[in-house]
Design a protein around this motif. Structure first.
Motif, PDB file in Angstrom:
ATOM      1  N   HIS A 159       0.810  -1.216   0.000  1.00  0.00           N
ATOM      2  CA  HIS A 159       0.000   0.000   0.000  1.00  0.00           C
ATOM      3  C   HIS A 159       0.845   1.269   0.000  1.00  0.00           C
ATOM      4  N   ALA A 160       2.123   1.176  -0.335  1.00  0.00           N
ATOM      5  CA  ALA A 160       2.947   2.382  -0.450  1.00  0.00           C
ATOM      6  C   ALA A 160       2.609   3.101  -1.748  1.00  0.00           C
ATOM      7  N   LEU A 161       2.868   4.405  -1.765  1.00  0.00           N
ATOM      8  CA  LEU A 161       2.609   5.190  -2.967  1.00  0.00           C
ATOM      9  C   LEU A 161       3.590   4.800  -4.071  1.00  0.00           C
ATOM     10  N   THR A 162       3.089   4.732  -5.288  1.00  0.00           N
ATOM     11  CA  THR A 162       3.974   4.554  -6.421  1.00  0.00           C
ATOM     12  C   THR A 162       4.562   5.916  -6.797  1.00  0.00           C
ATOM     13  N   SER A 163       5.596   5.905  -7.625  1.00  0.00           N
ATOM     14  CA  SER A 163       6.196   7.168  -8.050  1.00  0.00           C
ATOM     15  C   SER A 163       5.201   8.008  -8.852  1.00  0.00           C
ATOM     16  N   HIS A 164       4.317   7.358  -9.594  1.00  0.00           N
ATOM     17  CA  HIS A 164       3.298   8.077 -10.345  1.00  0.00           C
ATOM     18  C   HIS A 164       2.339   8.794  -9.395  1.00  0.00           C
ATOM     19  N   GLN A 165       1.908   8.097  -8.359  1.00  0.00           N
ATOM     20  CA  GLN A 165       1.011   8.698  -7.380  1.00  0.00           C
ATOM     21  C   GLN A 165       1.692   9.834  -6.623  1.00  0.00           C
ATOM     22  N   MET A 166       2.979   9.664  -6.330  1.00  0.00           N
ATOM     23  CA  MET A 166       3.711  10.710  -5.635  1.00  0.00           C
ATOM     24  C   MET A 166       3.762  11.993  -6.465  1.00  0.00           C
ATOM     25  N   LEU A 167       4.004  11.852  -7.765  1.00  0.00           N
ATOM     26  CA  LEU A 167       4.032  13.023  -8.633  1.00  0.00           C
ATOM     27  C   LEU A 167       2.688  13.733  -8.623  1.00  0.00           C
ATOM     28  N   CYS A 168       1.597  12.989  -8.725  1.00  0.00           N
ATOM     29  CA  CYS A 168       0.272  13.597  -8.776  1.00  0.00           C
ATOM     30  C   CYS A 168      -0.067  14.321  -7.473  1.00  0.00           C
ATOM     31  N   VAL A 169       0.345  13.774  -6.345  1.00  0.00           N
ATOM     32  CA  VAL A 169       0.128  14.449  -5.063  1.00  0.00           C
ATOM     33  C   VAL A 169       0.854  15.792  -5.048  1.00  0.00           C
ATOM     34  N   ALA A 170       2.111  15.800  -5.489  1.00  0.00           N
ATOM     35  CA  ALA A 170       2.885  17.040  -5.501  1.00  0.00           C
ATOM     36  C   ALA A 170       2.295  18.047  -6.487  1.00  0.00           C
ATOM     37  N   LEU A 171       1.896  17.583  -7.669  1.00  0.00           N
ATOM     38  CA  LEU A 171       1.310  18.486  -8.652  1.00  0.00           C
ATOM     39  C   LEU A 171       0.038  19.132  -8.115  1.00  0.00           C
ATOM     40  N   ARG A 172      -0.729  18.377  -7.362  1.00  0.00           N
ATOM     41  CA  ARG A 172      -1.963  18.941  -6.792  1.00  0.00           C
ATOM     42  C   ARG A 172      -1.640  20.030  -5.781  1.00  0.00           C
ATOM     43  N   PHE A 173      -0.606  19.814  -4.993  1.00  0.00           N
ATOM     44  CA  PHE A 173      -0.194  20.851  -4.040  1.00  0.00           C
ATOM     45  C   PHE A 173       0.308  22.093  -4.773  1.00  0.00           C
ATOM     46  N   ASN A 183      -5.638  19.572   3.199  1.00  0.00           N
ATOM     47  CA  ASN A 183      -6.637  19.617   2.127  1.00  0.00           C
ATOM     48  C   ASN A 183      -6.219  18.744   0.955  1.00  0.00           C
ATOM     49  N   VAL A 184      -4.918  18.804   0.609  1.00  0.00           N
ATOM     50  CA  VAL A 184      -4.405  17.957  -0.457  1.00  0.00           C
ATOM     51  C   VAL A 184      -4.535  16.490  -0.048  1.00  0.00           C
ATOM     52  N   GLY A 185      -4.212  16.198   1.206  1.00  0.00           N
ATOM     53  CA  GLY A 185      -4.323  14.825   1.691  1.00  0.00           C
ATOM     54  C   GLY A 185      -5.748  14.306   1.631  1.00  0.00           C
ATOM     55  N   ASP A 186      -6.701  15.149   2.023  1.00  0.00           N
ATOM     56  CA  ASP A 186      -8.099  14.728   1.959  1.00  0.00           C
ATOM     57  C   ASP A 186      -8.525  14.444   0.529  1.00  0.00           C
ATOM     58  N   ALA A 187      -8.082  15.290  -0.406  1.00  0.00           N
ATOM     59  CA  ALA A 187      -8.462  15.109  -1.802  1.00  0.00           C
ATOM     60  C   ALA A 187      -7.851  13.850  -2.402  1.00  0.00           C
ATOM     61  N   GLU A 188      -6.638  13.505  -1.947  1.00  0.00           N
ATOM     62  CA  GLU A 188      -5.924  12.354  -2.500  1.00  0.00           C
ATOM     63  C   GLU A 188      -6.030  11.112  -1.616  1.00  0.00           C
ATOM     64  N   HIS A 189      -6.834  11.204  -0.544  1.00  0.00           N
ATOM     65  CA  HIS A 189      -7.007  10.084   0.383  1.00  0.00           C
ATOM     66  C   HIS A 189      -5.697   9.682   1.050  1.00  0.00           C
ATOM     67  N   LEU A 190      -4.954  10.689   1.534  1.00  0.00           N
ATOM     68  CA  LEU A 190      -3.663  10.452   2.173  1.00  0.00           C
ATOM     69  C   LEU A 190      -3.571  11.260   3.453  1.00  0.00           C
ATOM     70  N   SER A 191      -2.657  10.863   4.325  1.00  0.00           N
ATOM     71  CA  SER A 191      -2.420  11.623   5.550  1.00  0.00           C
ATOM     72  C   SER A 191      -1.584  12.854   5.241  1.00  0.00           C
ATOM     73  N   LYS A 192      -1.635  13.823   6.148  1.00  0.00           N
ATOM     74  CA  LYS A 192      -0.836  15.037   5.976  1.00  0.00           C
ATOM     75  C   LYS A 192       0.650  14.718   5.950  1.00  0.00           C
ATOM     76  N   ALA A 193       1.072  13.773   6.799  1.00  0.00           N
ATOM     77  CA  ALA A 193       2.489  13.414   6.847  1.00  0.00           C
ATOM     78  C   ALA A 193       2.962  12.844   5.509  1.00  0.00           C
ATOM     79  N   THR A 194       2.127  12.013   4.903  1.00  0.00           N
ATOM     80  CA  THR A 194       2.485  11.422   3.612  1.00  0.00           C
ATOM     81  C   THR A 194       2.589  12.501   2.544  1.00  0.00           C
ATOM     82  N   VAL A 195       1.654  13.437   2.541  1.00  0.00           N
ATOM     83  CA  VAL A 195       1.688  14.526   1.570  1.00  0.00           C
ATOM     84  C   VAL A 195       2.959  15.358   1.736  1.00  0.00           C
ATOM     85  N   CYS A 196       3.303  15.662   2.979  1.00  0.00           N
ATOM     86  CA  CYS A 196       4.494  16.474   3.253  1.00  0.00           C
ATOM     87  C   CYS A 196       5.756  15.801   2.735  1.00  0.00           C
ATOM     88  N   ARG A 197       5.919  14.534   3.038  1.00  0.00           N
ATOM     89  CA  ARG A 197       7.113  13.806   2.586  1.00  0.00           C
ATOM     90  C   ARG A 197       7.128  13.674   1.059  1.00  0.00           C
TER      91      ARG A 197
END
Length: 345
Positions: A72-86, A95-109
């Motif tokens: 259940h770790a993020l793939t590199s593709h998913q990581m890029l999309c999270v950053a692009l959304r931010f 807010n980004v975490g809620d939209a992407e179904h992720l925790s704030k800590a995961t979004v930050c990293r």
């Protein structure tokens, strides 16, 4: 820098109760979003890129993103999309975490990893005076208003940040806002050819240029061409500024052509900030703010080169400094020659 969003507030009583009763918190895996399954109009609104461009950027940064093999770790593709959304919407990380179904800590990293990966692409996508031949760059600028030998337009822009805990006063600009003062140079096609993103908001535009490596290279004559800047810069043989009090005729013609041509850098900065709303205010340390700015510049050039849709631009008040620097003698002489030879009545 330690991520300011890692620790969620936890009710101390509940934590003690779980410890005493040896109750483990249930791990809930929320469904992940397949971003590329959405139409391009949806993707542009939320990520500023179409599916093909997202795939292109992913292929560029994938070698520089390290991710775990945990289930259940993020793939590199998913990581890029999270950053692009931010980058695109500039909202709080939760807010980004809620939209992407992720925790704030995961979004930050994730944003941090993608920023560092994009920063490694800076020498590839941000090149002065550009990827085109110098002659082509000059011709594109000349078609705007007839100004000769231009290879770039320069300006500074302030990116607001949260007040830092160290050296806070250094980051207060003339509008009493904490910021990073960023030097931008662009070509006629709105592609950024040089960026200096490391100076506190209190530092003047002219000092940033004077202490830049590019300034030294221009003075050594490494480039055949001119920069255009506003009156916040000193007029130099390689950096033309407008006449402070133009006389009717050639000098006024010079200033009109100068203003119309230099508007390209103002438009470029407007496009950059409209495309990446995070640059309206960065709630991170100055060091991380600079990395985010560089990452957005790289993404802006990729979007421009690939012909991505332009967002609606809202121009801000000009960032022109109140200090008007006098022209040095050699710069004044070059300006007069250009004025008389190209803008005479």
């Amino acid at each position: 820098m330690a991520c300011p969003f890692i620790n969620d507030p936890v009710d101390e009583g509940a934590a003690l109760l779980r410890t005493e009763l040896n109750i483990r918190r249930e791990i809930v895996f929320r469904p992940r979003i397949d971003v590329l399954a959405f139409p391009d109009s949806y993707l542009f609104e939320r990520y500023r890129f179409t599916s093909q461009s997202i795939t292109y950027i992913h292929n560029l940064i994938r070698p520089y993103i390290h991710f775990t093999n945990h289930s259940h770790a993020l793939t590199s593709h998913q990581m890029l999309c999270v950053a692009l959304r931010f980058f695109a919407n500039g909202s709080f990380l939760y807010n980004v975490g809620d939209a992407e179904h992720l925790s704030k800590a995961t979004v930050c990293r994730t944003v941090r990893k993608v920023c560092l990966a994009l920063k490694r692409l800076l020498p590839i996508f941000v090149v002065f005076p550009g990827h085109k031949p110098v002659r082509a760059i000059k011709e594109e600028f000349h078609r705007i208003a007839g100004f000769p030998s231009v290879i770039g337009c320069i300006d500074g822009t302030h990116i607001p940040i949260t007040a830092p805990s160290h050296n806070e006063a250094d980051y207060v600009n003339r509008k009493s806002i904490h910021s990073i003062n960023v030097q931008i140079i662009c070509d006629a096609a709105y592609i950024i050819s040089n960026v200096e993103a490391k100076w506190p908001g209190s530092v003047h535009d002219s000092r940033i240029f004077r202490e830049s490596n590019l300034s030294n290279r221009l003075q050594r004559g490494e480039f055949d061409g001119l920069l255009l800047g506003d009156r916040g810069y000193p007029c130099q043989p390689s950096l033309m500024t407008p006449y402070p009090d133009p006389e009717p005729g050639p000098q006024q013609n010079f200033n009109r052509a100068h203003c119309k041509t230099r508007a390209r850098v103002e438009m470029t900065i407007g496009l950059l900030k409209a495309r990446f709303q995070c640059l309206r205010h960065l709630r991170v340390t100055p060091e991380r703010a600079c990395d985010i700015i560089v990452a957005c510049v790289v993404l802006h050039n990729i979007a421009t080169i690939r012909g991505e849709q332009h967002p609606a631009v809202q121009f801000e008040d000009p960032d022109d400094d109140l200090i008007h620097l006098p022209a040095i003698q050699d710069g004044r002489a070059v300006r007069d020659i250009i004025c008389n030879n190209h803008f005479g009545v």
